[in-house]
Design a protein around this motif. Sequence first.
Motif, PDB file in Angstrom:
ATOM      1  N   LYS A  43      42.608  44.775  37.017  1.00 28.78           N
ATOM      2  CA  LYS A  43      42.499  43.372  37.435  1.00 28.78           C
ATOM      3  C   LYS A  43      42.733  42.430  36.249  1.00 28.78           C
ATOM      4  O   LYS A  43      43.408  41.402  36.387  1.00 28.78           O
ATOM      5  N   VAL A  44      42.182  42.782  35.086  1.00 25.41           N
ATOM      6  CA  VAL A  44      42.368  41.971  33.879  1.00 25.41           C
ATOM      7  C   VAL A  44      43.846  41.948  33.485  1.00 25.41           C
ATOM      8  O   VAL A  44      44.392  40.885  33.177  1.00 25.41           O
ATOM      9  N   HIS A  45      44.499  43.112  33.516  1.00 24.85           N
ATOM     10  CA  HIS A  45      45.936  43.154  33.200  1.00 24.85           C
ATOM     11  C   HIS A  45      46.715  42.274  34.175  1.00 24.85           C
ATOM     12  O   HIS A  45      47.615  41.536  33.768  1.00 24.85           O
ATOM     13  N   ALA A  46      46.373  42.354  35.463  1.00 21.10           N
ATOM     14  CA  ALA A  46      47.063  41.560  36.483  1.00 21.10           C
ATOM     15  C   ALA A  46      46.861  40.065  36.210  1.00 21.10           C
ATOM     16  O   ALA A  46      47.811  39.279  36.256  1.00 21.10           O
ATOM     17  N   LYS A  47      45.626  39.683  35.911  1.00 23.46           N
ATOM     18  CA  LYS A  47      45.324  38.275  35.633  1.00 23.46           C
ATOM     19  C   LYS A  47      46.099  37.793  34.413  1.00 23.46           C
ATOM     20  O   LYS A  47      46.671  36.702  34.424  1.00 23.46           O
ATOM     21  N   ASN A  48      46.134  38.609  33.365  1.00 20.59           N
ATOM     22  CA  ASN A  48      46.847  38.242  32.138  1.00 20.59           C
ATOM     23  C   ASN A  48      48.341  38.072  32.382  1.00 20.59           C
ATOM     24  O   ASN A  48      48.948  37.116  31.892  1.00 20.59           O
ATOM     25  N   LEU A  49      48.939  38.989  33.127  1.00 19.18           N
ATOM     26  CA  LEU A  49      50.386  38.884  33.340  1.00 19.18           C
ATOM     27  C   LEU A  49      50.723  37.690  34.226  1.00 19.18           C
ATOM     28  O   LEU A  49      51.740  37.027  34.011  1.00 19.18           O
ATOM     29  N   LEU A  50      49.872  37.383  35.213  1.00 18.27           N
ATOM     30  CA  LEU A  50      50.096  36.187  36.039  1.00 18.27           C
ATOM     31  C   LEU A  50      50.085  34.946  35.155  1.00 18.27           C
ATOM     32  O   LEU A  50      50.948  34.076  35.282  1.00 18.27           O
ATOM     33  N   HIS A  51      49.100  34.879  34.254  1.00 18.94           N
ATOM     34  CA  HIS A  51      48.992  33.729  33.358  1.00 18.94           C
ATOM     35  C   HIS A  51      50.221  33.620  32.461  1.00 18.94           C
ATOM     36  O   HIS A  51      50.801  32.540  32.316  1.00 18.94           O
ATOM     37  N   LYS A  52      50.616  34.736  31.851  1.00 16.23           N
ATOM     38  CA  LYS A  52      51.755  34.716  30.934  1.00 16.23           C
ATOM     39  C   LYS A  52      53.049  34.315  31.630  1.00 16.23           C
ATOM     40  O   LYS A  52      53.912  33.681  31.025  1.00 16.23           O
ATOM     41  N   LEU A  53      53.195  34.704  32.889  1.00 14.09           N
ATOM     42  CA  LEU A  53      54.425  34.405  33.625  1.00 14.09           C
ATOM     43  C   LEU A  53      54.346  33.081  34.373  1.00 14.09           C
ATOM     44  O   LEU A  53      55.329  32.648  34.974  1.00 14.09           O
ATOM     45  N   GLY A  54      53.176  32.436  34.352  1.00 14.22           N
ATOM     46  CA  GLY A  54      53.024  31.163  35.032  1.00 14.22           C
ATOM     47  C   GLY A  54      53.028  31.295  36.549  1.00 14.22           C
ATOM     48  O   GLY A  54      53.485  30.395  37.255  1.00 14.22           O
ATOM     49  N   LEU A  55      52.522  32.430  37.042  1.00 17.84           N
ATOM     50  CA  LEU A  55      52.495  32.684  38.479  1.00 17.84           C
ATOM     51  C   LEU A  55      51.060  32.565  38.994  1.00 17.84           C
ATOM     52  O   LEU A  55      50.107  32.749  38.251  1.00 17.84           O
ATOM     53  N   ARG A  56      50.931  32.255  40.288  1.00 20.63           N
ATOM     54  CA  ARG A  56      49.607  32.013  40.850  1.00 20.63           C
ATOM     55  C   ARG A  56      49.046  33.164  41.664  1.00 20.63           C
ATOM     56  O   ARG A  56      47.855  33.187  41.940  1.00 20.63           O
ATOM     57  N   SER A  57      49.877  34.094  42.087  1.00 21.17           N
ATOM     58  CA  SER A  57      49.363  35.146  42.964  1.00 21.17           C
ATOM     59  C   SER A  57      50.111  36.451  42.754  1.00 21.17           C
ATOM     60  O   SER A  57      51.200  36.478  42.165  1.00 21.17           O
ATOM     61  N   ARG A  58      49.529  37.520  43.287  1.00 17.72           N
ATOM     62  CA  ARG A  58      50.178  38.831  43.240  1.00 17.72           C
ATOM     63  C   ARG A  58      51.481  38.808  44.038  1.00 17.72           C
ATOM     64  O   ARG A  58      52.442  39.483  43.685  1.00 17.72           O
TER      65      ARG A  58
END
Length: 70
Positions: A43-58
């Motif tokens: 979940k932490v990895h998913a949250k980090n990659l969303l933030h880095k890519l500027g995306l809001r959801s899976r």
Amino acid sequence: HPAVHQDASELTDRERQVLTMISEGLSNKMIGRRLGITEGTAKVHAKNLLHKLGLRSRVEAAVWAMGRLG
């Protein structure tokens, strides 16, 4: 929210793996099992990659990944 990035160069190898699995429709629990990490770590990895890519959801991440990684 940061602008959407066009490449995955900011992502760690693990974040790239998680992104690929998200695009395959895997849950955090399944990602964790496949990678030998906890669901919380996935979940932490998913949250980090969303933030880095500027995306809001899976879902946004899956669409983004399919357009660029697949």
